[in-house]
Write an enzyme that holds these catalytic residues in place. Structure first.
Site, PDB file in Angstrom:
ATOM      1  N   ALA A  94      -5.236 -14.688  25.910  1.00 21.30           N
ATOM      2  CA  ALA A  94      -5.133 -13.313  26.408  1.00 21.30           C
ATOM      3  C   ALA A  94      -5.889 -12.340  25.509  1.00 21.30           C
ATOM      4  O   ALA A  94      -5.830 -12.433  24.281  1.00 21.30           O
ATOM      5  CB  ALA A  94      -3.664 -12.903  26.479  1.00 21.30           C
TER       6      ALA A  94
ATOM      7  N   ILE B 226       0.825  -1.219   0.000  1.00 26.26           N
ATOM      8  CA  ILE B 226       0.000   0.000   0.000  1.00 26.26           C
ATOM      9  C   ILE B 226       0.859   1.270   0.000  1.00 26.26           C
ATOM     10  O   ILE B 226       0.414   2.306  -0.452  1.00 26.26           O
ATOM     11  CB  ILE B 226      -1.022   0.030   1.160  1.00 26.26           C
TER      12      ILE B 226
ATOM     13  N   THR C  30     -12.862  -2.725  12.475  1.00 23.75           N
ATOM     14  CA  THR C  30     -13.052  -3.967  13.231  1.00 23.75           C
ATOM     15  C   THR C  30     -13.749  -3.751  14.573  1.00 23.75           C
ATOM     16  O   THR C  30     -13.607  -2.673  15.177  1.00 23.75           O
ATOM     17  CB  THR C  30     -11.672  -4.628  13.496  1.00 23.75           C
TER      18      THR C  30
ATOM     19  N   HIS D 139      -8.288 -18.496  13.680  1.00 18.39           N
ATOM     20  CA  HIS D 139      -9.733 -18.329  13.820  1.00 18.39           C
ATOM     21  C   HIS D 139     -10.444 -19.641  14.134  1.00 18.39           C
ATOM     22  O   HIS D 139     -10.024 -20.716  13.710  1.00 18.39           O
ATOM     23  CB  HIS D 139     -10.316 -17.684  12.559  1.00 18.39           C
TER      24      HIS D 139
ATOM     25  N   TYR E 276      -3.587  -4.365  17.359  1.00 21.99           N
ATOM     26  CA  TYR E 276      -4.373  -4.507  16.125  1.00 21.99           C
ATOM     27  C   TYR E 276      -5.568  -3.552  16.162  1.00 21.99           C
ATOM     28  O   TYR E 276      -5.750  -2.721  15.267  1.00 21.99           O
ATOM     29  CB  TYR E 276      -4.833  -5.966  15.958  1.00 21.99           C
TER      30      TYR E 276
ATOM     31  N   LYS F 150      -6.208   0.066  13.993  1.00 24.85           N
ATOM     32  CA  LYS F 150      -7.401   0.255  13.146  1.00 24.85           C
ATOM     33  C   LYS F 150      -8.197   1.477  13.613  1.00 24.85           C
ATOM     34  O   LYS F 150      -8.725   2.244  12.800  1.00 24.85           O
ATOM     35  CB  LYS F 150      -8.277  -0.998  13.197  1.00 24.85           C
TER      36      LYS F 150
ATOM     37  N   ALA G 176      -6.137  -4.164   2.826  1.00 28.93           N
ATOM     38  CA  ALA G 176      -4.781  -4.631   3.134  1.00 28.93           C
ATOM     39  C   ALA G 176      -4.390  -4.233   4.551  1.00 28.93           C
ATOM     40  O   ALA G 176      -4.412  -3.054   4.895  1.00 28.93           O
ATOM     41  CB  ALA G 176      -3.796  -4.028   2.136  1.00 28.93           C
TER      42      ALA G 176
HETATM   43  N1  UDP Z   1     -11.139 -19.897  19.902  1.00 35.19           N
HETATM   44  C1  UDP Z   1     -10.962 -21.154  20.475  1.00 35.19           C
HETATM   45  N2  UDP Z   1     -10.139 -22.038  19.825  1.00 35.19           N
HETATM   46  C2  UDP Z   1      -9.475 -21.741  18.668  1.00 35.19           C
HETATM   47  C3  UDP Z   1      -9.674 -20.455  18.092  1.00 35.19           C
HETATM   48  C4  UDP Z   1     -10.500 -19.561  18.740  1.00 35.19           C
HETATM   49  O1  UDP Z   1     -11.535 -21.468  21.513  1.00 35.19           O
HETATM   50  O2  UDP Z   1      -8.733 -22.590  18.144  1.00 35.19           O
HETATM   51  C5  UDP Z   1     -12.046 -18.940  20.543  1.00 35.19           C
HETATM   52  C6  UDP Z   1     -11.426 -17.592  20.858  1.00 35.19           C
HETATM   53  O3  UDP Z   1     -10.845 -17.609  22.155  1.00 35.19           O
HETATM   54  C7  UDP Z   1     -12.646 -16.669  20.775  1.00 35.19           C
HETATM   55  C8  UDP Z   1     -13.531 -17.309  19.707  1.00 35.19           C
HETATM   56  O4  UDP Z   1     -13.079 -18.667  19.610  1.00 35.19           O
HETATM   57  O5  UDP Z   1     -13.351 -16.668  21.994  1.00 35.19           O
HETATM   58  C9  UDP Z   1     -13.408 -16.656  18.351  1.00 35.19           C
HETATM   59  O6  UDP Z   1     -12.033 -16.513  18.066  1.00 35.19           O
HETATM   60  P1  UDP Z   1     -11.512 -16.057  16.626  1.00 35.19           P
HETATM   61  O7  UDP Z   1     -10.006 -16.062  16.691  1.00 35.19           O
HETATM   62  O8  UDP Z   1     -12.158 -16.899  15.575  1.00 35.19           O
HETATM   63  O9  UDP Z   1     -12.062 -14.599  16.454  1.00 35.19           O
HETATM   64  P2  UDP Z   1     -11.935 -13.274  17.368  1.00 35.19           P
HETATM   65  O10 UDP Z   1     -13.236 -13.163  18.101  1.00 35.19           O
HETATM   66  O11 UDP Z   1     -10.746 -13.432  18.262  1.00 35.19           O
HETATM   67  O12 UDP Z   1     -11.767 -12.191  16.360  1.00 35.19           O
END
Ligand code: UDP
Length: 315
Positions: free
Chosen positions: A275, A52, A112, A182, A136, A140, A69
């Site tokens: 965390a 960018i 976000t 995720h 992060y 944003k 991006a």
């Molecule tokens: N999570 C989990 N196990 C994983 C990935 C995520 O228990 O392998 C939980 C995470 O702690 C959160 C929720 O699933 O409470 C969604 O997490 P994600 O990373 O998908 O999205 P976020 O809400 O952090 O943007």
């Protein structure tokens, strides 16, 4: 319109780029492929491999920018905050300067839910306090602040869309991160055999089943909102809209739905909290529904997971 889509080789950017091409816009995708995939750039779009900071000529004759991006991993942002500030804020400021030099006056920005941090109440409206809990979200939010300033000072027309948990797939366009953090893709990777089990990060949250609750929005519905936002960009204004389904699902509920969709038992192992995870994040998307007429169409978690599973497993 002639449109520049930064990050158009990534998950959300590629889906929006595909929808823009389908709507007969002239689309230029700018992506440095640091996390994106060249084969995710939709047919019919022109691809420029650049960061960018070097958008330069790609902006010539462009009517508006859709800016995806970014570095987007919460955990990584805590470990490498400088990278997040440099890329997400520094990179975007360079892009805004280049846009200004070339007279490009409209931008739709990927913001976000992480800009809000730990919410005081649920669902979260756009008027909620912004107190991000990680670099992060902070980087944003800083871009959102800059967009407000540039709208006032330079007449920029900007719309920020604050995504909650994006999931699902749109045809062949799906989530493909080298390091997958995720929930839904990680759960589905157990069903494909790529992982043995999924970790549940914490079962002692103040929620009905003790696991975190999130608002999962289908990527195709999210993409539709970008086309509406583009039409709503008004010079001199910065508008902010939340984007979610308005319904929360717990980690355990997500795993159950994935089991039902895939027919796989998907072993889950309870681990400690991750965390920085707020207990509940659910959006109020009332503003975008009221002001732009957006309406999510794929609101059932089962359908969202089924689309992700179909794209991942090739079923
Ligand atoms: N999570 C989990 N196990 C994983 C990935 C995520 O228990 O392998 C939980 C995470 O702690 C959160 C929720 O699933 O409470 C969604 O997490 P994600 O990373 O998908 O999205 P976020 O809400 O952090 O943007």
């Amino acid at each position: 319109m002639r449109l520049l889509v930064t990050g158009g080789a990534g998950y959300v950017g590629s889906v929006v780029a595909a929808q823009l091409v389908a709507a007969d816009h002239e689309v230029i995708v700018l992506d440095d492929l640091s996390t994106g995939h060249a084969d995710a750039v939709p047919d019919g779009a022109t691809f420029v491999e650049a960061s960018i900071e070097d958008a330069g000529q790609a902006l010539d004759g462009v009517d508006a920018v859709l800016h995806f991006a970014a570095k987007s991993l919460v955990g990584e942002s805590v470990e490498k905050p400088g990278r997040y500030w440099a890329n997400n804020l520094g990179g975007t400021l360079a892009l805004l300067e280049a846009m200004h030099e070339r007279g490009v006056r409209k931008i739709v920005f990927s913001s976000t839910a992480a800009t809000y941090g730990e919410p005081e109440s649920s669902p979260i409206p756009e008027s909620a306090p912004t107190r991000p809990t990680n670099p992060y979200g902070a980087s944003k939010l800083a871009v959102d602040t800059a967009l407000t300033a540039f709208a006032g000072l330079r007449g920029l027309g900007a719309v920020s869309l604050r995504y909650f948990n994006v999931a699902g797939a749109y045809g062949r366009y799906r989530e493909r991160h080298t390091v997958e953090t995720h929930l839904i893709p990680n759960v589905l990777k157990v069903a494909t055999g790529e992982r043995e089990s999924v970790s549940v990060f914490g079962t002692d949250y103040p929620t009905p089943d003790g696991t975190c609750v999130r608002d999962y929005i289908h990527v195709a519905d999210l993409a539709t909102a970008h086309l509406l936002a583009l039409g709503a960009c008004r010079e001199g204004e910065h508008q902010i809209f939340n984007l979610g389904n308005g319904t929360g699902f717990s980690v355990r509920e997500v795993i159950e739905v994935c089991r039902a969709v895939t027919g796989h038992e998907i072993p889950a192992v309870v681990g400690p909290r991750r965390a920085g995870d707020p207990a509940v994040l659910v959006a109020s998307s009332e503003r975008i529904q009221r002001e732009l007429g957006w309406k999510p169409e794929r609101t059932e978690l089962r359908d969202i997971v089924a689309d992700a599973w179909e794209a991942l497993s090739g079923i």
